[in-house]
Enzyme design. Structure first.
Site, short mmCIF file in Angstrom:
data_model
loop_
_atom_site.label_atom_id
_atom_site.label_comp_id
_atom_site.label_asym_id
_atom_site.label_seq_id
_atom_site.Cartn_x
_atom_site.Cartn_y
_atom_site.Cartn_z
N ASN A 94 0.86 -1.18 0.00
CA ASN A 94 0.00 0.00 0.00
C ASN A 94 0.90 1.23 0.00
O ASN A 94 1.80 1.34 0.82
CB ASN A 94 -0.91 0.00 1.23
CG ASN A 94 -1.78 -1.23 1.27
OD1 ASN A 94 -2.32 -1.65 0.26
ND2 ASN A 94 -1.92 -1.83 2.44
N GLU A 102 -0.35 1.93 6.44
CA GLU A 102 -0.45 2.20 7.88
C GLU A 102 0.90 2.53 8.52
O GLU A 102 0.96 3.28 9.48
CB GLU A 102 -1.08 1.01 8.60
CG GLU A 102 -2.54 0.79 8.19
CD GLU A 102 -3.15 -0.43 8.85
OE1 GLU A 102 -2.50 -1.04 9.72
OE2 GLU A 102 -4.29 -0.76 8.50
N VAL A 103 1.98 1.93 8.01
CA VAL A 103 3.31 2.16 8.58
C VAL A 103 4.12 2.95 7.55
O VAL A 103 4.25 2.51 6.41
CB VAL A 103 4.01 0.83 8.92
CG1 VAL A 103 5.41 1.10 9.48
CG2 VAL A 103 3.18 0.02 9.91
N HIS A 107 7.07 -1.39 2.73
CA HIS A 107 7.03 -2.82 3.04
C HIS A 107 6.14 -3.53 2.03
O HIS A 107 5.25 -2.94 1.44
CB HIS A 107 6.53 -3.08 4.47
CG HIS A 107 5.20 -2.49 4.79
ND1 HIS A 107 5.00 -1.14 5.00
CD2 HIS A 107 3.99 -3.07 4.95
CE1 HIS A 107 3.72 -0.92 5.27
NE2 HIS A 107 3.09 -2.06 5.24
N HIS A 109 3.83 -7.05 1.62
CA HIS A 109 3.19 -8.21 2.23
C HIS A 109 3.30 -9.37 1.26
O HIS A 109 3.06 -9.21 0.06
CB HIS A 109 1.70 -7.94 2.49
CG HIS A 109 1.43 -6.82 3.43
ND1 HIS A 109 1.17 -7.01 4.76
CD2 HIS A 109 1.36 -5.48 3.22
CE1 HIS A 109 0.96 -5.84 5.34
NE2 HIS A 109 1.07 -4.90 4.42
#
Length: 124
Positions: A94, A102-103, A107, A109
């Site tokens: 994302n 969110e972070v 990253h 997934h």
């Protein structure tokens, strides 16, 4: 490497500094792959670069070729190691607020181990 507006207190930065524990699957000089503590699939891994990149956009614009290649090779190696290649798997990153990031550390997934269904189940 970019550092503009990077939050050194985000959870992934803290994991990289070993302030928080992670169940590490793979690590080299550029990337860390570990089990997600709140899995959304039977297998749910997270791959993070060790550089201070806020999002995929930041990573793709500022990371060096060696970092980028190492990151994506680590994802493939980790998926194979987790036994995901036979049934398939999904990669999700994302990028930004509208995508639900969110972070504020780039990253990816790695999700698999079961049928995952459609990428987006409902569009508004």
């Amino acid at each position: 490497m970019t550092e503009i507006n990077y939050d050194d207190n985000n959870i992934f930065a803290r994991i990289l500094r070993h302030e928080l524990n992670a169940d590490v699957i793979f690590e080299n000089e550029h990337v860390l792959v570990f089990q997600d503590k709140f899995p959304q699939a039977r297998v749910h891994l997270l791959a993070i670069p060790k550089g201070r990149y806020r999002s995929f956009d930041d990573f793709s614009a500022h990371a060096g070729q060696e970092e980028i290649v190492s990151f994506f090779q680590a994802i493939g190696d980790s998926a194979r190691h987790a036994g995901l290649t036979h049934g398939g798997y999904r990669l999700v990153s994302n990028c930004g607020k509208n995508a639900g990031q969110e972070v504020p550390h780039f990253h990816m997934h790695i999700l698999g181990g079961e049928a995952l269904g459609p990428i987006i189940s409902q569009h508004h």
